[in-house]
Design a protein around this motif. Structure first.
Motif, PDB file in Angstrom:
ATOM      1  N   LEU A 100      73.737  -5.965  44.672  1.00 50.78           N
ATOM      2  CA  LEU A 100      74.336  -4.887  43.884  1.00 50.78           C
ATOM      3  C   LEU A 100      73.612  -3.562  44.116  1.00 50.78           C
ATOM      4  N   LEU A 101      72.295  -3.605  44.178  1.00 45.02           N
ATOM      5  CA  LEU A 101      71.537  -2.380  44.437  1.00 45.02           C
ATOM      6  C   LEU A 101      71.896  -1.811  45.803  1.00 45.02           C
ATOM      7  N   LEU A 102      71.909  -2.673  46.803  1.00 42.07           N
ATOM      8  CA  LEU A 102      72.217  -2.234  48.162  1.00 42.07           C
ATOM      9  C   LEU A 102      73.625  -1.673  48.263  1.00 42.07           C
ATOM     10  N   ASN A 103      74.581  -2.353  47.672  1.00 39.71           N
ATOM     11  CA  ASN A 103      75.973  -1.899  47.722  1.00 39.71           C
ATOM     12  C   ASN A 103      76.214  -0.624  46.934  1.00 39.71           C
ATOM     13  N   ASN A 104      75.263  -0.264  46.085  1.00 39.85           N
ATOM     14  CA  ASN A 104      75.391   0.974  45.311  1.00 39.85           C
ATOM     15  C   ASN A 104      74.461   2.064  45.822  1.00 39.85           C
ATOM     16  N   GLY A 105      74.055   1.935  47.083  1.00 40.06           N
ATOM     17  CA  GLY A 105      73.335   3.018  47.741  1.00 40.06           C
ATOM     18  C   GLY A 105      71.832   3.040  47.561  1.00 40.06           C
ATOM     19  N   VAL A 106      71.253   2.027  46.959  1.00 39.25           N
ATOM     20  CA  VAL A 106      69.800   1.990  46.809  1.00 39.25           C
ATOM     21  C   VAL A 106      69.205   1.553  48.141  1.00 39.25           C
ATOM     22  N   GLY A 107      68.181   2.240  48.582  1.00 35.86           N
ATOM     23  CA  GLY A 107      67.571   1.952  49.879  1.00 35.86           C
ATOM     24  C   GLY A 107      66.758   0.666  49.884  1.00 35.86           C
ATOM     25  N   MET A 108      66.578   0.122  51.088  1.00 37.73           N
ATOM     26  CA  MET A 108      65.840  -1.133  51.252  1.00 37.73           C
ATOM     27  C   MET A 108      64.409  -1.037  50.713  1.00 37.73           C
ATOM     28  N   LYS A 109      63.740   0.082  50.909  1.00 37.63           N
ATOM     29  CA  LYS A 109      62.354   0.236  50.430  1.00 37.63           C
ATOM     30  C   LYS A 109      62.308   0.130  48.909  1.00 37.63           C
ATOM     31  N   ALA A 110      63.241   0.770  48.230  1.00 36.97           N
ATOM     32  CA  ALA A 110      63.293   0.696  46.770  1.00 36.97           C
ATOM     33  C   ALA A 110      63.604  -0.731  46.308  1.00 36.97           C
ATOM     34  N   ILE A 111      64.492  -1.415  47.037  1.00 38.16           N
ATOM     35  CA  ILE A 111      64.831  -2.796  46.698  1.00 38.16           C
ATOM     36  C   ILE A 111      63.610  -3.695  46.903  1.00 38.16           C
ATOM     37  N   GLN A 112      62.870  -3.454  47.965  1.00 38.12           N
ATOM     38  CA  GLN A 112      61.638  -4.214  48.212  1.00 38.12           C
ATOM     39  C   GLN A 112      60.695  -4.082  47.013  1.00 38.12           C
ATOM     40  N   GLU A 113      60.515  -2.866  46.539  1.00 36.09           N
ATOM     41  CA  GLU A 113      59.618  -2.641  45.403  1.00 36.09           C
ATOM     42  C   GLU A 113      60.170  -3.272  44.133  1.00 36.09           C
ATOM     43  N   TRP A 114      61.476  -3.189  43.934  1.00 36.58           N
ATOM     44  CA  TRP A 114      62.104  -3.768  42.739  1.00 36.58           C
ATOM     45  C   TRP A 114      61.913  -5.288  42.710  1.00 36.58           C
ATOM     46  N   LEU A 115      62.116  -5.924  43.884  1.00 39.44           N
ATOM     47  CA  LEU A 115      61.999  -7.382  43.965  1.00 39.44           C
ATOM     48  C   LEU A 115      60.554  -7.850  44.051  1.00 39.44           C
ATOM     49  N   GLY A 116      59.649  -6.953  44.416  1.00 39.17           N
ATOM     50  CA  GLY A 116      58.244  -7.339  44.521  1.00 39.17           C
ATOM     51  C   GLY A 116      57.899  -8.071  45.793  1.00 39.17           C
ATOM     52  N   HIS A 117      58.640  -7.795  46.872  1.00 39.91           N
ATOM     53  CA  HIS A 117      58.290  -8.391  48.161  1.00 39.91           C
ATOM     54  C   HIS A 117      57.061  -7.689  48.716  1.00 39.91           C
ATOM     55  N   SER A 118      56.105  -8.466  49.221  1.00 36.26           N
ATOM     56  CA  SER A 118      54.882  -7.893  49.797  1.00 36.26           C
ATOM     57  C   SER A 118      55.172  -7.089  51.052  1.00 36.26           C
ATOM     58  N   HIS A 119      56.155  -7.543  51.824  1.00 32.37           N
ATOM     59  CA  HIS A 119      56.445  -6.923  53.112  1.00 32.37           C
ATOM     60  C   HIS A 119      57.898  -6.443  53.151  1.00 32.37           C
ATOM     61  N   PHE A 120      58.081  -5.259  53.713  1.00 31.01           N
ATOM     62  CA  PHE A 120      59.423  -4.704  53.868  1.00 31.01           C
ATOM     63  C   PHE A 120      60.311  -5.639  54.668  1.00 31.01           C
ATOM     64  N   SER A 121      59.730  -6.296  55.659  1.00 30.50           N
ATOM     65  CA  SER A 121      60.517  -7.169  56.536  1.00 30.50           C
ATOM     66  C   SER A 121      61.166  -8.316  55.761  1.00 30.50           C
ATOM     67  N   THR A 122      60.515  -8.788  54.709  1.00 31.57           N
ATOM     68  CA  THR A 122      61.110  -9.860  53.898  1.00 31.57           C
ATOM     69  C   THR A 122      62.425  -9.388  53.299  1.00 31.57           C
ATOM     70  N   THR A 123      62.408  -8.204  52.724  1.00 30.73           N
ATOM     71  CA  THR A 123      63.620  -7.646  52.121  1.00 30.73           C
ATOM     72  C   THR A 123      64.660  -7.350  53.187  1.00 30.73           C
ATOM     73  N   ALA A 124      64.240  -6.691  54.246  1.00 33.96           N
ATOM     74  CA  ALA A 124      65.173  -6.293  55.300  1.00 33.96           C
ATOM     75  C   ALA A 124      65.802  -7.511  55.967  1.00 33.96           C
ATOM     76  N   ASN A 125      65.011  -8.526  56.255  1.00 37.57           N
ATOM     77  CA  ASN A 125      65.543  -9.719  56.916  1.00 37.57           C
ATOM     78  C   ASN A 125      66.485 -10.498  56.007  1.00 37.57           C
ATOM     79  N   THR A 126      66.195 -10.500  54.722  1.00 41.84           N
ATOM     80  CA  THR A 126      67.023 -11.259  53.785  1.00 41.84           C
ATOM     81  C   THR A 126      68.332 -10.553  53.471  1.00 41.84           C
ATOM     82  N   TYR A 127      68.308  -9.226  53.384  1.00 35.62           N
ATOM     83  CA  TYR A 127      69.482  -8.493  52.903  1.00 35.62           C
ATOM     84  C   TYR A 127      70.130  -7.588  53.938  1.00 35.62           C
ATOM     85  N   ALA A 128      69.630  -7.581  55.160  1.00 31.65           N
ATOM     86  CA  ALA A 128      70.180  -6.684  56.187  1.00 31.65           C
ATOM     87  C   ALA A 128      71.653  -6.951  56.447  1.00 31.65           C
ATOM     88  N   HIS A 129      72.084  -8.197  56.378  1.00 34.50           N
ATOM     89  CA  HIS A 129      73.487  -8.521  56.658  1.00 34.50           C
ATOM     90  C   HIS A 129      74.428  -7.898  55.632  1.00 34.50           C
TER      91      HIS A 129
END
Length: 155
Positions: A100-129
Motif C-alpha cells: 500500500l505504501l509503495l502503490n501510494n508513492g512512498v519511496g523504497m527507502k522510507a518503506i525500508q525504515e517503516w518496516l525496520g529492514h536492516s538493509h535496503f536490499s531486503t526491502t527492494a528485493n522483496t517489493y521491487a516487483h
C-alpha cells in the motif's frame, strides 16, 4: 523443565534496525488511549485481583496479566473470520502495508525504515516487483527526454 512454561521477557528488539521511532497517527493514539482507560477501569473494578506487575506494558488481559507473545497471531484468524475476510497470516500484514505504501508513492527507502529492514536490499528485493508502475513512469521520463533531444538535434 518438568513441563513448566516460563515467560521470558526482553525489552529489546530483534536487531538495531528494529528499534525505530515512527509517527503516532491519530487513529492509533485514540485506540491506545482507549485501551489505557479500559485497563484503568479493570484495575479499579478488580482491585487486589488485578496484577500491577506489568503496568508499563500495553497488551494486558482484563486482570492486568501480560499477554503471551503468540496471542495476536493465534487470535488473528478468528478476527478475520468474524469480519468476513479471507485467511492470511498475521505477518502478511507487513507485506500489505509495504504494498500500500509503495502503490501510494512512498519511496523504497522510507518503506525500508517503516518496516525496520536492516538493509535496503531486503526491502527492494522483496517489493521491487510491485514497483512496476514507477518503472513505467521512469521509462516515460527517459523516453520524453530522448524525444526532446531528438527534436533539438533535428533543428
Amino acid at each position: 523443565d518438568n513441563g513448566k512454561k516460563y515467560l521470558i521477557q526482553r525489552n529489546r528488539t530483534k536487531n538495531k534496525a528494529s528499534c525505530r521511532t515512527l509517527p503516532l497517527i491519530p487513529q492509533v493514539e485514540a485506540a491506545l488511549l482507549k485501551k489505557k482507560e479500559m485497563d484503568e477501569e479493570y484495575s479499579r473494578v478488580c482491585r487486589r485481583s488485578y496484577c500491577k506487575d506489568y503496568t508499563s506494558y500495553i497488551f494486558l488481559d482484563e486482570l492486568g496479566r501480560i499477554l503471551k507473545p503468540d496471542y495476536v497471531s493465534r487470535a488473528f484468524p478468528s478476527l478475520l473470520k468474524k469480519q468476513g475476510l479471507r485467511h492470511i497470516r498475521f505477518h502478511d500484514l507487513r507485506h500489505s502495508c509495504a504494498s500500500l505504501l509503495l502503490n501510494n508513492g512512498v519511496g523504497m527507502k522510507a518503506i525500508q525504515e517503516w518496516l525496520g529492514h536492516s538493509h535496503f536490499s531486503t526491502t527492494a528485493n522483496t517489493y521491487a516487483h510491485l514497483d512496476f508502475d514507477s518503472k513505467k513512469e521512469s521509462a516515460n521520463v527517459v523516453g520524453d527526454r530522448l524525444l526532446a533531444k531528438a527534436d533539438v538535434s533535428e533543428k
